[in-house]
Scaffold this motif. Structure first.
Motif, PDB file in Angstrom:
ATOM      1  N   ALA A 123       1.045   7.225  -1.623  1.00 50.15           N
ATOM      2  CA  ALA A 123       1.389   6.433  -2.318  1.00 50.15           C
ATOM      3  C   ALA A 123       1.526   4.953  -2.284  1.00 50.15           C
ATOM      4  O   ALA A 123       1.195   4.210  -2.990  1.00 50.15           O
ATOM      5  N   PHE A 124       1.733   4.749  -1.026  1.00 49.61           N
ATOM      6  CA  PHE A 124       1.694   3.349  -0.282  1.00 49.61           C
ATOM      7  C   PHE A 124       0.289   2.710  -0.413  1.00 49.61           C
ATOM      8  O   PHE A 124       0.202   1.626  -1.143  1.00 49.61           O
ATOM      9  N   GLU A 125      -0.597   3.629   0.002  1.00 51.20           N
ATOM     10  CA  GLU A 125      -1.714   3.180   0.140  1.00 51.20           C
ATOM     11  C   GLU A 125      -2.520   2.912  -1.490  1.00 51.20           C
ATOM     12  O   GLU A 125      -2.890   2.098  -1.466  1.00 51.20           O
ATOM     13  N   ALA A 126      -2.118   3.685  -2.481  1.00 49.83           N
ATOM     14  CA  ALA A 126      -2.496   3.535  -3.724  1.00 49.83           C
ATOM     15  C   ALA A 126      -1.918   2.231  -4.251  1.00 49.83           C
ATOM     16  O   ALA A 126      -2.573   1.540  -5.248  1.00 49.83           O
ATOM     17  N   LEU A 127      -0.694   1.773  -4.181  1.00 48.62           N
ATOM     18  CA  LEU A 127       0.036   0.963  -4.498  1.00 48.62           C
ATOM     19  C   LEU A 127      -0.544  -0.449  -4.009  1.00 48.62           C
ATOM     20  O   LEU A 127      -0.458  -1.653  -4.611  1.00 48.62           O
ATOM     21  N   VAL A 128      -1.016  -0.613  -2.564  1.00 47.39           N
ATOM     22  CA  VAL A 128      -1.247  -1.731  -1.988  1.00 47.39           C
ATOM     23  C   VAL A 128      -2.675  -2.104  -1.972  1.00 47.39           C
ATOM     24  O   VAL A 128      -3.179  -3.473  -1.576  1.00 47.39           O
ATOM     25  N   GLN A 129      -3.688  -1.333  -1.592  1.00 49.47           N
ATOM     26  CA  GLN A 129      -4.887  -1.300  -1.446  1.00 49.47           C
ATOM     27  C   GLN A 129      -5.711  -2.337  -2.388  1.00 49.47           C
ATOM     28  O   GLN A 129      -5.642  -2.219  -3.584  1.00 49.47           O
ATOM     29  N   GLY A 130      -6.202  -3.248  -1.841  1.00 51.75           N
ATOM     30  CA  GLY A 130      -6.863  -4.429  -2.445  1.00 51.75           C
ATOM     31  C   GLY A 130      -6.014  -5.633  -2.811  1.00 51.75           C
ATOM     32  O   GLY A 130      -6.349  -6.529  -3.474  1.00 51.75           O
ATOM     33  N   ARG A 131      -4.782  -5.752  -2.509  1.00 51.48           N
ATOM     34  CA  ARG A 131      -3.575  -6.546  -3.042  1.00 51.48           C
ATOM     35  C   ARG A 131      -3.529  -7.427  -1.735  1.00 51.48           C
ATOM     36  O   ARG A 131      -3.452  -6.988  -0.631  1.00 51.48           O
ATOM     37  N   THR A 132      -2.954  -8.637  -2.141  1.00 50.32           N
ATOM     38  CA  THR A 132      -2.083  -9.533  -1.168  1.00 50.32           C
ATOM     39  C   THR A 132      -0.567  -9.485  -1.872  1.00 50.32           C
ATOM     40  O   THR A 132      -0.632 -10.074  -2.847  1.00 50.32           O
ATOM     41  N   LEU A 133       0.273  -9.351  -0.722  1.00 51.11           N
ATOM     42  CA  LEU A 133       1.678  -9.180  -1.028  1.00 51.11           C
ATOM     43  C   LEU A 133       2.381 -10.133  -0.504  1.00 51.11           C
ATOM     44  O   LEU A 133       2.046 -10.715   0.756  1.00 51.11           O
ATOM     45  N   GLY A 174      15.366 -15.081  -3.490  1.00 45.85           N
ATOM     46  CA  GLY A 174      15.688 -16.425  -3.292  1.00 45.85           C
ATOM     47  C   GLY A 174      15.793 -16.959  -2.171  1.00 45.85           C
ATOM     48  O   GLY A 174      16.172 -18.167  -1.974  1.00 45.85           O
ATOM     49  N   GLN A 175      14.898 -16.652  -1.093  1.00 50.92           N
ATOM     50  CA  GLN A 175      14.413 -17.092   0.006  1.00 50.92           C
ATOM     51  C   GLN A 175      13.014 -17.619  -0.036  1.00 50.92           C
ATOM     52  O   GLN A 175      12.094 -16.934  -0.561  1.00 50.92           O
ATOM     53  N   PRO A 176      12.462 -18.678   0.798  1.00 50.06           N
ATOM     54  CA  PRO A 176      11.134 -18.654   1.010  1.00 50.06           C
ATOM     55  C   PRO A 176      10.247 -17.552   1.600  1.00 50.06           C
ATOM     56  O   PRO A 176      10.991 -16.761   2.406  1.00 50.06           O
ATOM     57  N   PRO A 177       9.086 -17.358   0.982  1.00 50.13           N
ATOM     58  CA  PRO A 177       8.253 -16.137   1.661  1.00 50.13           C
ATOM     59  C   PRO A 177       8.354 -16.323   3.180  1.00 50.13           C
ATOM     60  O   PRO A 177       8.193 -17.412   3.784  1.00 50.13           O
ATOM     61  N   ARG A 178       8.523 -15.137   3.768  1.00 50.30           N
ATOM     62  CA  ARG A 178       8.500 -14.861   5.191  1.00 50.30           C
ATOM     63  C   ARG A 178       6.838 -14.743   5.670  1.00 50.30           C
ATOM     64  O   ARG A 178       6.381 -15.133   6.859  1.00 50.30           O
ATOM     65  N   GLY A 179       6.055 -14.379   4.783  1.00 48.78           N
ATOM     66  CA  GLY A 179       4.546 -14.085   5.024  1.00 48.78           C
ATOM     67  C   GLY A 179       4.038 -13.374   3.959  1.00 48.78           C
ATOM     68  O   GLY A 179       4.595 -13.063   2.840  1.00 48.78           O
ATOM     69  N   TYR A 180       2.763 -13.365   4.164  1.00 43.22           N
ATOM     70  CA  TYR A 180       1.780 -12.685   3.331  1.00 43.22           C
ATOM     71  C   TYR A 180       1.012 -11.423   4.156  1.00 43.22           C
ATOM     72  O   TYR A 180       0.485 -11.715   5.097  1.00 43.22           O
ATOM     73  N   GLU A 181       0.666 -10.412   3.047  1.00 41.06           N
ATOM     74  CA  GLU A 181      -0.119  -9.168   3.654  1.00 41.06           C
ATOM     75  C   GLU A 181      -1.328  -8.973   2.631  1.00 41.06           C
ATOM     76  O   GLU A 181      -1.147  -8.782   1.682  1.00 41.06           O
ATOM     77  N   ARG A 182      -2.559  -9.017   3.339  1.00 42.31           N
ATOM     78  CA  ARG A 182      -3.657  -8.451   2.495  1.00 42.31           C
ATOM     79  C   ARG A 182      -3.854  -7.128   3.160  1.00 42.31           C
ATOM     80  O   ARG A 182      -4.074  -6.811   4.469  1.00 42.31           O
ATOM     81  N   TYR A 183      -4.023  -6.257   2.174  1.00 45.43           N
ATOM     82  CA  TYR A 183      -4.497  -4.763   2.525  1.00 45.43           C
ATOM     83  C   TYR A 183      -5.863  -4.345   1.795  1.00 45.43           C
ATOM     84  O   TYR A 183      -6.343  -4.720   0.988  1.00 45.43           O
ATOM     85  N   TYR A 184      -6.568  -3.993   2.788  1.00 48.59           N
ATOM     86  CA  TYR A 184      -8.048  -3.646   2.665  1.00 48.59           C
ATOM     87  C   TYR A 184      -8.329  -2.027   2.568  1.00 48.59           C
ATOM     88  O   TYR A 184      -7.286  -1.218   3.112  1.00 48.59           O
ATOM     89  N   SER A 185      -9.528  -1.575   2.598  1.00 49.18           N
ATOM     90  CA  SER A 185      -9.659  -0.310   2.676  1.00 49.18           C
ATOM     91  C   SER A 185      -9.587   0.279   4.194  1.00 49.18           C
ATOM     92  O   SER A 185      -9.497  -0.573   5.146  1.00 49.18           O
ATOM     93  N   ASP A 186      -9.463   1.511   4.337  1.00 49.25           N
ATOM     94  CA  ASP A 186      -9.401   2.150   5.789  1.00 49.25           C
ATOM     95  C   ASP A 186      -8.040   1.543   6.459  1.00 49.25           C
ATOM     96  O   ASP A 186      -7.904   1.506   7.441  1.00 49.25           O
ATOM     97  N   ARG A 187      -7.125   1.283   5.860  1.00 49.67           N
ATOM     98  CA  ARG A 187      -5.590   0.906   6.160  1.00 49.67           C
ATOM     99  C   ARG A 187      -5.697  -0.310   6.920  1.00 49.67           C
ATOM    100  O   ARG A 187      -4.826  -0.518   8.037  1.00 49.67           O
ATOM    101  N   ARG A 188      -6.712  -1.139   6.945  1.00 50.78           N
ATOM    102  CA  ARG A 188      -6.855  -2.410   7.484  1.00 50.78           C
ATOM    103  C   ARG A 188      -5.793  -3.373   6.903  1.00 50.78           C
ATOM    104  O   ARG A 188      -5.937  -3.588   5.432  1.00 50.78           O
ATOM    105  N   VAL A 189      -5.257  -4.614   7.631  1.00 52.03           N
ATOM    106  CA  VAL A 189      -4.502  -5.589   7.050  1.00 52.03           C
ATOM    107  C   VAL A 189      -4.609  -6.820   7.665  1.00 52.03           C
ATOM    108  O   VAL A 189      -5.162  -6.911   8.708  1.00 52.03           O
ATOM    109  N   THR A 190      -4.313  -8.121   7.047  1.00 42.57           N
ATOM    110  CA  THR A 190      -4.130  -9.235   7.718  1.00 42.57           C
ATOM    111  C   THR A 190      -2.708  -9.783   7.385  1.00 42.57           C
ATOM    112  O   THR A 190      -2.472  -9.881   5.947  1.00 42.57           O
TER     113      THR A 190
END
Length: 131
Positions: A27-37, A43-59
């Motif tokens: 379910a997590f994979e279906a929500l995040v794959q191909g997205r940058t979150l 109410g706080q500045p962003p802590r960071g960004y995560e890019r989700y790729y196929s094969d469960r790879r991330v940046t």
């Protein structure tokens, strides 16, 4: 009789709804794959960004330009991230909430809301995987 009905009605409204179940890996994979979150507390500045790729790879990208590549994997009810150069994984519980994805540490602390990152996220200097 009215008093009993009113007491029952108030009791059912005072009880919180059952806790939402954490997202499982598929379910997590279906929500995040191909997205940058964007990750951060409301109410706080962003802590960071995560890019989700196929094969469960991330940046992972921090606002200071620090970038880490890795992979995510399910571990029981948690979603864990293992990044190159980091000795230990980072694990969280994730919940779907409308347009957002909520995450917490397994102990329930540090809740964060994740939403789609702004289009200019590439300004943080990561050479995004797959791009």
């Amino acid at each position: 009789m009215r008093t009993v009905l009113l007491a029952l009605l108030l009791a059912t409204q005072a009880c919180p709804a059952p806790a939402q179940e954490a997202l499982k890996g598929s379910a997590f994979e279906a929500l995040v794959q191909g997205r940058t979150l964007t990750y951060g507390a409301k109410g706080q500045p962003p802590r960071g960004y995560e890019r989700y790729y196929s094969d469960r790879r991330v940046t992972w990208a921090e606002p200071d330009g620090t970038c880490m590549e890795g992979r995510w994997y399910p571990k029981g009810p948690q979603i864990c991230f293992s990044y190159d150069g980091e000795p230990d994984p980072f694990c969280f519980l994730y919940y779907h909430d409308g347009d957002s994805i909520l995450s917490t540490n397994p102990d329930g602390s540090e809740p964060e809301t994740s939403t789609d990152a702004p289009l200019d996220v590439a300004n943080f200097g990561c050479a995004w995987l797959g791009v």
